[in-house]
Design an enzyme around this catalytic site. Sequence first.
Site, PDB file in Angstrom:
ATOM      1  N   GLU A   1       0.996  -1.053   0.001  1.00 52.93           N
ATOM      2  CA  GLU A   1      -0.346   0.030  -0.366  1.00 52.93           C
ATOM      3  C   GLU A   1       0.984   1.255   0.073  1.00 52.93           C
ATOM      4  O   GLU A   1       1.448   1.167   1.005  1.00 52.93           O
ATOM      5  CB  GLU A   1      -0.290  -0.257   1.128  1.00 52.93           C
TER       6      GLU A   1
ATOM      7  N   CYS B   1      -3.725   7.911   4.274  1.00 47.46           N
ATOM      8  CA  CYS B   1      -3.061   7.333   3.102  1.00 47.46           C
ATOM      9  C   CYS B   1      -4.784   7.445   2.241  1.00 47.46           C
ATOM     10  O   CYS B   1      -4.622   7.402   1.255  1.00 47.46           O
ATOM     11  CB  CYS B   1      -2.344   5.655   3.167  1.00 47.46           C
TER      12      CYS B   1
END
Lengths: 515, 515
Positions: free
Chosen positions: B254, B293
């Site tokens: 990620e 994020c």
Amino acid sequence: MQLLASYLSGSWSQGQGPRASLVNPATEAPIAEVATQGHDLAAAFAHARSAGRRELAQLTFAQRGALLASLAKAIHGAREELIALAVANGGNTRGDAKFDIDGGAVTLSHYAELGAKLGAARILGDGEPIQIGRTARLIGQHIWTARHGVAIHINAFNFPGWGLCEKLAPALLAGMPVISKPATATAMVAHRMVELFAPLLPPGVLQLLVGPAGTLLDHTGPGDVVAFTGGSTTARTLRAHERMIAHSVRLNIEADSLNAAILGPDVDLASETGALFLADVVRDMTQKTGQKCTAIRRVLVPAGTEAAVFDVLRERLGGIVIGDPANETVRMGPLATAQQLRDVREGIARLASETEAVFGGTGEVTPVGVPAGKGYFVGPVVRTTPTPLECAALNDHEVFGPVTTVGPYANDAALAAQFIARGEGCLVSSAYSDDRDWVASFVGQAAPWLGRLYLGSAKMAAQSPGPGTVLPSLTHGGPGRAGGGEELGGVRGLHGYMQRTALQGDATVIKSLLA
Amino acid sequence: MQLLASYLSGSWSQGQGPRASLVNPATEAPIAEVATQGHDLAAAFAHARSAGRRELAQLTFAQRGALLASLAKAIHGAREELIALAVANGGNTRGDAKFDIDGGAVTLSHYAELGAKLGAARILGDGEPIQIGRTARLIGQHIWTARHGVAIHINAFNFPGWGLCEKLAPALLAGMPVISKPATATAMVAHRMVELFAPLLPPGVLQLLVGPAGTLLDHTGPGDVVAFTGGSTTARTLRAHERMIAHSVRLNIEADSLNAAILGPDVDLASETGALFLADVVRDMTQKTGQKCTAIRRVLVPAGTEAAVFDVLRERLGGIVIGDPANETVRMGPLATAQQLRDVREGIARLASETEAVFGGTGEVTPVGVPAGKGYFVGPVVRTTPTPLECAALNDHEVFGPVTTVGPYANDAALAAQFIARGEGCLVSSAYSDDRDWVASFVGQAAPWLGRLYLGSAKMAAQSPGPGTVLPSLTHGGPGRAGGGEELGGVRGLHGYMQRTALQGDATVIKSLLA
């Protein structure tokens, strides 16, 4: 001599620059050429991204499935011609050629039927709606949609027909346009198939690059998928490619695999299960001259049964006629290329340094119907070692030809699973037993190292295709050394060409999207 | 000062060599140290591979789930202590700290419940049996089994608590032992959590490395999984790591994500949907000081509505009290590290070269309750551009702080989807609309670029957590720039730690394996 053209940006173009020859591997006679340079790959990617994607986005799963059905029909219509090309360019016997070509048609038909079943949709649901709020009003729903990009298919030399079709079918049904690159040496079957397919497909949906990959990967971006079948050296190059790394380009790899076959401690060689085991080993050694990524390379038998196994293998393998597959008496043809012959000879030499000969020496053979000294022939080779778990030559290096090594074990399912694990990840392995407790213990320990596990038994022996046959309904791939990839498996094969997205929102809105 | 120890091979060890300081990012006062060398990582891997795997293999899903429930309970029992650590070491407000720590507990509880549901099994079935022979006697059945290896978890600085738990829960439930490495700068929460967890878990199941990763990846092999959350530069290094490439080590990433929020053309800012949009944008800018994020970085609004949107943002953001989060009046704390402050300032400067200021200038701020000149503070910054699809600074670079850029569009769902695509792959994006046709058109075109898509509407506004919250029941990850990975999503999260295997054989035998 025929100069094979590539099908790029909607037309056939022969390329430029130095030429490479395609030969008949039984006679070494040149039969076609390819130019190695001069294709406008940037234009081909743009054509796929614009025309190809737009055309596929307009079609439902059912309509894409109908296209796949038309491709399968085209193969059936040109079957004899394709078989002749596979015999001449691939060193295939007629049986080998049918395995490749019919396998391609079967895979296209499987996905054609799946398309019909998925019907008028363009989005796949994934699981049930999930309540994520205080009330059932707010839900989550996973969906799959076609990735916005190009599917780049880089195929292996051993299955030019099936390889084209098994990658094309799920990509096209998912909704991604394809650029397919067959291995140059055996490209004639794939080239002819695309000649048949191109008029049946909308513009940009399928393109073909014959010859070296060149700068193919330099054009990839974040929506693309690269699917590769081939050796581990090329696989490493693909993984380390700067653009693939920079853009998280999705990469699916099928590489080397030291597939094993385990004979259970309960099995009498004369029983149905024993016969199945022996037939599968011999078939995997000789079919396609052992050039199947799923072929059995390592065999484990209960200690004390080695001699009886060797007797049968010697008898069966001794009766195989080797030579030019254009000759009707021939049961096993040559390897596909001079490089393969060099690699297999080197692999046999490596095995010879750590194992003992059982059959076939180092593979020297005098082929039938071939000019003296010509052709990439090697005979079946069986080797043995008393310590199969410790033998590095056996467990660390795939010999991609008609070569297998047999060793004993002490009947324990845990030892058999350790032998599987010693391959560090396989596409497939097989176990032959009618002892359910032994099988249950083995499966739990061995499965993590395998993409597929074939359980041979008396009750299924009569209808088994053997472990070497890849079925479109079951996943194909394997962890670790086998590349860590996964293809086929029915609808699972579509997922590699789609993005999973978790939708969150009002239940009524989300349900209407999937209706 | 506390020297944080690592928990490796069954004991706590402080390491050796040069030390790195952990500081309070509001005051820059050192609060702990870590040694950067001296851990025996080979022994830690061996401990996981032997003890850890053996222990987990003996447990059923239900038993592993019970372990996860005990970890969630341990977090609840030490909640205030953990919150205090997050405030001191992470620059978190109390609300930010709860988001991290309670989020971790919620995720552990989710997988604890899933374990109870999966019950006494150790193998997961995948789909229904498939007839592959002439009769129903010969079937295929896909299964998932735990990979034989170690799960290496490399976490980001922004969620030390949740990051530990969200990776640990699915790995442990799947059956893989874990070595977890938190980001050094904010490691205190993860360190304390592992102190709480270790006595509750069997030996080898969970290990903790505090400090630099060092040679961690050099010990990986074909059965292992590396899961990484962090920036794209480190992600590239992991992908290119020689051992990862050589052994097809499974890698889940990620990375950067330019998440977008789209205001639909039908939405009045004063409506419930409009209010939800504005609240979500402000929350994502200020919660965790924009260091999520999943935070909204790019905002698209119908042309002509910009001024009204700016008015609300100016008013709301102007009321945010910024300073030391130990001070109760403070609503937004500092960035987590000096490096983050440098990166965010650089990112704002880059944006400033292509966009116009709306609020907050370049982020200069005088924080409350902080010694003059100290702390890694930046204020909320809103920028705008008339051409959001063409603006490279907006679309090509993630500014990981309280910074967002707003631009107009001509109401078209296709344009909105192109704006999503311009981010080249996002973890999440959101669209706010009550026009079902517009939403349907948008979802089909935008979803391929998104791991999650949040559909804001009047009917779900009252119970929405906003797009920035990752739920354990929905997948988390995204294509392309976002890294191409996937975590969580209920049982889907287990698959990343398991191998799918297609079993082929006698129907009765295979069904008994899954019974």
